[in-house]
Motif scaffolding. Structure first.
Motif, PDB file in Angstrom:
ATOM      1  N   CYS A   1       0.843  -1.200   0.000  1.00 16.51           N
ATOM      2  CA  CYS A   1       0.000   0.000   0.000  1.00 16.51           C
ATOM      3  C   CYS A   1       0.876   1.248   0.000  1.00 16.51           C
ATOM      4  O   CYS A   1       1.745   1.392   0.849  1.00 16.51           O
TER       5      CYS A   1
ATOM      6  N   CYS B   1      -4.788  -0.279   6.065  1.00 17.85           N
ATOM      7  CA  CYS B   1      -5.198   1.057   6.520  1.00 17.85           C
ATOM      8  C   CYS B   1      -6.603   1.412   6.045  1.00 17.85           C
ATOM      9  O   CYS B   1      -7.056   2.524   6.284  1.00 17.85           O
TER      10      CYS B   1
ATOM     11  N   HIS C   1       0.244   3.692   3.421  1.00 21.30           N
ATOM     12  CA  HIS C   1       0.737   3.512   4.786  1.00 21.30           C
ATOM     13  C   HIS C   1       2.043   2.724   4.694  1.00 21.30           C
ATOM     14  O   HIS C   1       2.397   2.232   3.638  1.00 21.30           O
TER      15      HIS C   1
ATOM     16  N   CYS D   1      -7.228  -1.359   0.782  1.00 27.25           N
ATOM     17  CA  CYS D   1      -6.110  -1.779   1.616  1.00 27.25           C
ATOM     18  C   CYS D   1      -6.659  -2.406   2.890  1.00 27.25           C
ATOM     19  O   CYS D   1      -7.429  -1.778   3.617  1.00 27.25           O
TER      20      CYS D   1
HETATM   21 ZN   LIG Z   1      -2.814   0.910   3.348  1.00 25.76          ZN
END
Ligand SMILES: [Zn+2]
Length: 234
Positions: free
Chosen positions: A52, A73, A55, A70
Motif C-alpha cells: 500500500c 489502513c 501507509h 487496503c
Molecule cells: Zn494501506
C-alpha cells in the motif's frame, strides 16, 4: 423514438451531474486502478496484491483491480481516488491527469451528449446502485477483518482444546467472504450487481453481527491472548 419526460429540480440537478461527471465517468470506464497503479510505479503482483502506498506497508496488503482496497489502513476507492491520493490532487485534477496520461477522450466543454436524457436516468440508477455496492463492500471488508482476527486470536492452542465458536466461524466464513469481495473488486458490472442483489439480505445480517460483536467486545482485545502472552513471559 421514445421520449422520457423529466421535470422539476431533480432533473436539472441530474443534468448538471452528467456534465460534471463526464470526465470522471470516462476515466473510470477506460482505466482500471491496477493500470494506473502500475503506470505510476506501484508494483502489483499477479494476485492483484501490492504494498500500500498510503501507509508503511511491509507486506502487500492492498488489493488492486478495478478499484482498490487496503486491508491494512482501509484506504479504498476507485482509480480517481487512488491517483488523487497518490499525487495529493483533487478528484478533478486526478481525473484530468488520468485522462491525459491514458489518452482518455471526454466531453471537455461539458456539451450535452445527444442521448442525454436516457443517460440521465441511467446515472440516477447508477448512483443508487453504487451506494448499495459500496455498502456491501464495506460490510464484507469489516467482516473479513474480524474473521482474520478471530482465526488468529481464538485458534486452539492444544489438540484437545474445544474450538471457540468464533474460530469456527472464521474457518467457515472466510473463504466465502473473500470470494464475494473478490467479485466486488474485480468482477464485471453484471457479476458485482448479482452479488449486491443476491447477498443484500445476508450483508445486512453480517452488519448486525459485526455491531453485536463490537458492542460486546468494546476493548477489541481477546482476554485469552492476554493470558497467553502473560504465560509466555513466564
Ligand atoms: Zn494501506
Amino acid at each position: 423514438m421514445r421520449h422520457l419526460i423529466f421535470c422539476g429540480n431533480g432533473c436539472f440537478f441530474l443534468c448538471l451531474e452528467v456534465r460534471k461527471s463526464n470526465i470522471f465517468e470516462a476515466v473510470k470506464e477506460s482505466v482500471t486502478t491496477r493500470q494506473a497503479a502500475e503506470y505510476y510505479g506501484v508494483q502489483v503482483g499477479r494476485n492483484g496484491m501490492a504494498c500500500c502506498p498510503f501507509h508503511d506497508d511491509k507486506h502487500p496488503s492492498m488489493k488492486i483491480d478495478h478499484r482498490f482496497h487496503c486491508f491494512g489502513c482501509q484506504a479504498d476507492g476507485d482509480v480517481i481516488d487512488f491517483t488523487a491520493r497518490l499525487f495529493s490532487l483533487s478528484s478533478k485534477e486526478a481525473a484530468l491527469k488520468l485522462a491525459e496520461d491514458f489518452s482518455v477522450h471526454y466531453d471537455a466543454k461539458g456539451h450535452d451528449p445527444p442521448r442525454r436524457r436516457p443517460v440521465k436516468r441511467k446515472i440516477s440508477e447508477e448512483l443508487r446502485y453504487r451506494q448499495a455496492e459500496q455498502k456491501c463492500f464495506r460490510v464484507l471488508c469489516n467482516y473479513l477483518h474480524l474473521l482474520e482476527r478471530w482465526e488468529k486470536e481464538y485458534a486452539p492452542q492444544t489438540p484437545d482444546e474445544a474450538w471457540n465458536p468464533l474460530f469456527v466461524e472464521a474457518l467457515q466464513k472466510k473463504p466465502y467472504t473473500e470470494y464475494l469481495l473478490d467479485i466486488l473488486l474485480s468482477g464485471s458490472m453484471e457479476e458485482r450487481a448479482s452479488v449486491v442483489a443476491e447477498y443484500g439480505k445476508e450483508v445486512r445480517k453480517i452488519e448486525q453481527r459485526i455491531s453485536e460483536f463490537t458492542a460486546s467486545h468494546p476493548a477489541g482485545r481477546h482476554e485469552r491472548s492476554r493470558s497467553l502472552s502473560a504465560g509466555a513471559e513466564r
